[in-house]
Design a protein around this motif. Sequence first.
Motif, mmCIF file in Angstrom:
data_model
loop_
_atom_site.group_PDB
_atom_site.id
_atom_site.type_symbol
_atom_site.label_atom_id
_atom_site.label_comp_id
_atom_site.label_asym_id
_atom_site.label_seq_id
_atom_site.Cartn_x
_atom_site.Cartn_y
_atom_site.Cartn_z
ATOM 1 N N ALA A 127 18.599 28.315 26.892
ATOM 2 C CA ALA A 127 19.505 29.358 27.373
ATOM 3 C C ALA A 127 19.939 30.286 26.249
ATOM 4 O O ALA A 127 20.287 31.445 26.494
ATOM 5 N N ASP A 128 19.926 29.799 25.000
ATOM 6 C CA ASP A 128 20.234 30.656 23.855
ATOM 7 C C ASP A 128 18.934 31.317 23.413
ATOM 8 O O ASP A 128 18.218 30.830 22.554
ATOM 9 N N GLU A 161 21.925 21.586 18.977
ATOM 10 C CA GLU A 161 21.561 20.401 19.746
ATOM 11 C C GLU A 161 22.774 19.517 20.012
ATOM 12 O O GLU A 161 22.925 18.957 21.103
ATOM 13 N N GLY A 162 23.650 19.388 19.017
ATOM 14 C CA GLY A 162 24.858 18.595 19.202
ATOM 15 C C GLY A 162 25.765 19.192 20.263
ATOM 16 O O GLY A 162 26.327 18.465 21.097
ATOM 17 N N ARG A 163 25.904 20.521 20.255
ATOM 18 C CA ARG A 163 26.758 21.177 21.252
ATOM 19 C C ARG A 163 26.162 21.028 22.655
ATOM 20 O O ARG A 163 26.864 20.761 23.629
ATOM 21 N N ALA A 164 24.840 21.223 22.755
ATOM 22 C CA ALA A 164 24.186 21.093 24.061
ATOM 23 C C ALA A 164 24.311 19.665 24.594
ATOM 24 O O ALA A 164 24.567 19.450 25.786
ATOM 25 N N SER A 165 24.142 18.671 23.720
ATOM 26 C CA SER A 165 24.268 17.276 24.145
ATOM 27 C C SER A 165 25.682 16.977 24.618
ATOM 28 O O SER A 165 25.882 16.238 25.595
ATOM 29 N N ALA A 166 26.677 17.540 23.915
ATOM 30 C CA ALA A 166 28.064 17.299 24.299
ATOM 31 C C ALA A 166 28.355 17.862 25.687
ATOM 32 O O ALA A 166 29.068 17.243 26.485
ATOM 33 N N ILE A 167 27.796 19.036 25.994
ATOM 34 C CA ILE A 167 28.007 19.634 27.318
ATOM 35 C C ILE A 167 27.336 18.782 28.391
ATOM 36 O O ILE A 167 27.916 18.516 29.447
ATOM 37 N N LEU A 168 26.111 18.348 28.123
ATOM 38 C CA LEU A 168 25.416 17.486 29.084
ATOM 39 C C LEU A 168 26.197 16.200 29.335
ATOM 40 O O LEU A 168 26.346 15.755 30.479
ATOM 41 N N LYS A 169 26.720 15.611 28.284
ATOM 42 C CA LYS A 169 27.494 14.380 28.443
ATOM 43 C C LYS A 169 28.752 14.637 29.268
ATOM 44 O O LYS A 169 29.102 13.852 30.147
ATOM 45 N N MET A 191 21.502 21.277 39.414
ATOM 46 C CA MET A 191 22.551 22.278 39.309
ATOM 47 C C MET A 191 23.491 21.975 38.152
ATOM 48 O O MET A 191 24.024 22.878 37.506
ATOM 49 N N ARG A 192 23.701 20.703 37.867
ATOM 50 C CA ARG A 192 24.532 20.355 36.706
ATOM 51 C C ARG A 192 23.889 20.834 35.406
ATOM 52 O O ARG A 192 24.580 21.321 34.502
ATOM 53 N N VAL A 193 22.569 20.668 35.297
ATOM 54 C CA VAL A 193 21.882 21.110 34.081
ATOM 55 C C VAL A 193 21.931 22.626 33.965
ATOM 56 O O VAL A 193 22.140 23.182 32.871
ATOM 57 N N VAL A 194 21.755 23.327 35.081
ATOM 58 C CA VAL A 194 21.831 24.790 35.064
ATOM 59 C C VAL A 194 23.236 25.234 34.662
ATOM 60 O O VAL A 194 23.408 26.200 33.908
ATOM 61 N N LEU A 195 24.258 24.525 35.144
ATOM 62 C CA LEU A 195 25.627 24.826 34.729
ATOM 63 C C LEU A 195 25.800 24.577 33.234
ATOM 64 O O LEU A 195 26.418 25.392 32.523
ATOM 65 N N ALA A 196 25.251 23.469 32.736
ATOM 66 C CA ALA A 196 25.321 23.183 31.301
ATOM 67 C C ALA A 196 24.670 24.300 30.492
ATOM 68 O O ALA A 196 25.193 24.722 29.447
ATOM 69 N N ALA A 197 23.530 24.801 30.965
ATOM 70 C CA ALA A 197 22.837 25.889 30.269
ATOM 71 C C ALA A 197 23.678 27.157 30.252
ATOM 72 O O ALA A 197 23.753 27.866 29.239
ATOM 73 N N ALA A 198 24.333 27.459 31.377
ATOM 74 C CA ALA A 198 25.173 28.654 31.442
ATOM 75 C C ALA A 198 26.344 28.550 30.475
ATOM 76 O O ALA A 198 26.706 29.526 29.802
ATOM 77 N N LEU A 199 26.961 27.373 30.382
ATOM 78 C CA LEU A 199 28.079 27.182 29.454
ATOM 79 C C LEU A 199 27.599 27.276 28.009
ATOM 80 O O LEU A 199 28.263 27.888 27.158
ATOM 81 N N PHE A 200 26.452 26.669 27.718
ATOM 82 C CA PHE A 200 25.915 26.694 26.362
ATOM 83 C C PHE A 200 25.551 28.113 25.940
ATOM 84 O O PHE A 200 25.741 28.496 24.785
#
Length: 662
Positions: A127-128, A161-169, A191-200
């Motif tokens: 997403a970035d 990667e750390g930030r993305a993992s934290a959002i997924l968790k 949809m949760r993963v897509v939401l995580a991508a949007a936040l990241f």
Amino acid sequence: MPQQLAATRLSESGCGQPVARFGPARNVPIDPVAAMRQTTWMLHISEIRFGYDGAPLFQGASAAIPSGHKVGLVGRNGTGKTTLFRLIRGELELEAGEIRQPKGTRVGGVDQDPGDGGSLLETVLAADTERAALLAENPDDPVRIAEVQTRLAEIGAWSAEGRASAILKGLGFPHDQHMQPFSGLSGGWRMRVVLAAALFACPDLLLLDEPTNFLDLEGALWLQGYLANYPRTALIISHDRNLMNRVAGSILHLEQRRLTLYRGGYDQFVRQRAERAQYSVAVAKKQEAYRAQLQSYVDRFRYKADKAKQAQSRLKMIKRMVPVVAPSGSDHAAFRFPEPEDLPPPLVSLEGVSTGYDGQAVLQNLDLRIDQDDRIALLGRNGEGKSTFAKLLSNRLESLGGRITRAGRLRVGYFAQHQIEELHPSETPLEHLARELPDKPLPRLRSMAAGFGLACEQAELPVEKLSGGQHARLSLLLATCHSPHMLVLDEPTNHLDIESREALAEALNAYPGAVILISHDAFLLSNVADRLWLVENGTVRPYDDDLEGYGNQILANAGPAKVQKPARRVPGPNSRLRVLKVELRKCEMRVQRLVHMRQVLAQELSDPGIYAPDRASEMIMRQKRFAEVEDRLDQAENLWLAAQEKLEAAEANPAANGLSGR
């Protein structure tokens, strides 16, 4: 590599490291007029007009959203909230007016599908797009190499990667699942993963449409903390009252094809709107009286030579008057659950029960009891077995061992999200209801449908033409049409707006049967449940703390997505004192519910029509029910007084009660 979701760059603002927090967001006062004049606005909507098939959704609608603000977009189902998002993204063309954003604004959300390639972590990182593009470069020029490395450092590429993992968790994916393929997920988890991508991606303008619909309570609480500290602008459509109160600094209300900006969270919006409504009603009455006065003068003197000029002047004044329209009242009908007869306790008793699928136990060692006046919320992350337990209680899943005792003649009403998908699109609500109750006459079926907010015209429309909220109302009607003694509700609010959720809470509090509730809506849980059970580690057990304590526990374990730890609720001297406080709260809620039931019955018994000869049986039933509620209220008040005395004694003399330690 998965399809890129949205262009973004992570700047020095620290967007990739929001602070997770469980507590109210800071409300930032916004003057809508002043916001229009600011040079730091992010979104400027000016006199827009748009509609479908000749039916206008927006007509002269205007609003301005300053940069950095979190704004909740609210309005009744079908008023055009999602359409407004599509207009902002440029997917639809305006009929008139304009929507402006600063040049270069990056708009992001969960409207794009990342495709099926890559792991969960890779999908989020993609997403970035700036980071991905820089990492893909392989320049030979030393100057360009230095530029790339500098820019990667500026956007926090090495900690991505750390930030993305934290959002997924935070959204419910344990660390050991982050490298699993995205393509293997079901719709809700995708949809949760897509939401995580949007936040990241951290766009300048984040558009979220019902972001909690695919989350459990734990994910919803985490998301509240994340969005409360989102450093850029966010516009959020949500029917989650707690999210709106904790995140939004202002509310954008869509009503009568226009937009109105209110400062503060949702509760403040409700108060301000009520005050504005009262003022509008008063002004409308004064205007109508003045109009009548002018019209009376015109009628009396328009044909008299010496008064004709004055009469014509007043007639012109009437034509120039812009009518003040008093706001219409809510047309959301309350839910009306049928009342079951009382059964001897307990309704359900579990002793050493296990249950699961294909001979494999999901839940074990269940030793629990449910009585008819219980209001129980099931807590626990998705996948722990909440829905499995709900199916066991509703006889949709057999036990694998142990003993289950159910009261004779026990009827259970069951609502689950997937049941909405099982409605027959070409059939009407009345046809669905007639299949369940073939012996009921049509007028009675119409009355039952109306009791769930499905008016005559809606009750005769094919289901495929009804809204999501109407689908939910129909499913709730079908789940309760046999007057169940116990309701098992698995996420009943996903398609209901805020007013309907409040109506559902009121109906559940007045309902004289047991309620087992699974929901990510903290407002509904806190207003209905007086007991909490935790589904965790393969079993179900009572949870001694309250909902706020559970939320703090969830966010304390949310992982490195937060820069600082959330403010924890200050505990009592020890767990004994906390248990006493929770017990007192349960007693208070039970008394409040019984008082409400008594008020409803008293109002029904005050109706002279109920004493007509042809309603004698109904009158006798109501009187009997009123006497039963009176007895239960006396018992509940005694329990409340006893709990109050215990707590006061413990607080007054902690040493004598074994509460001196910490």
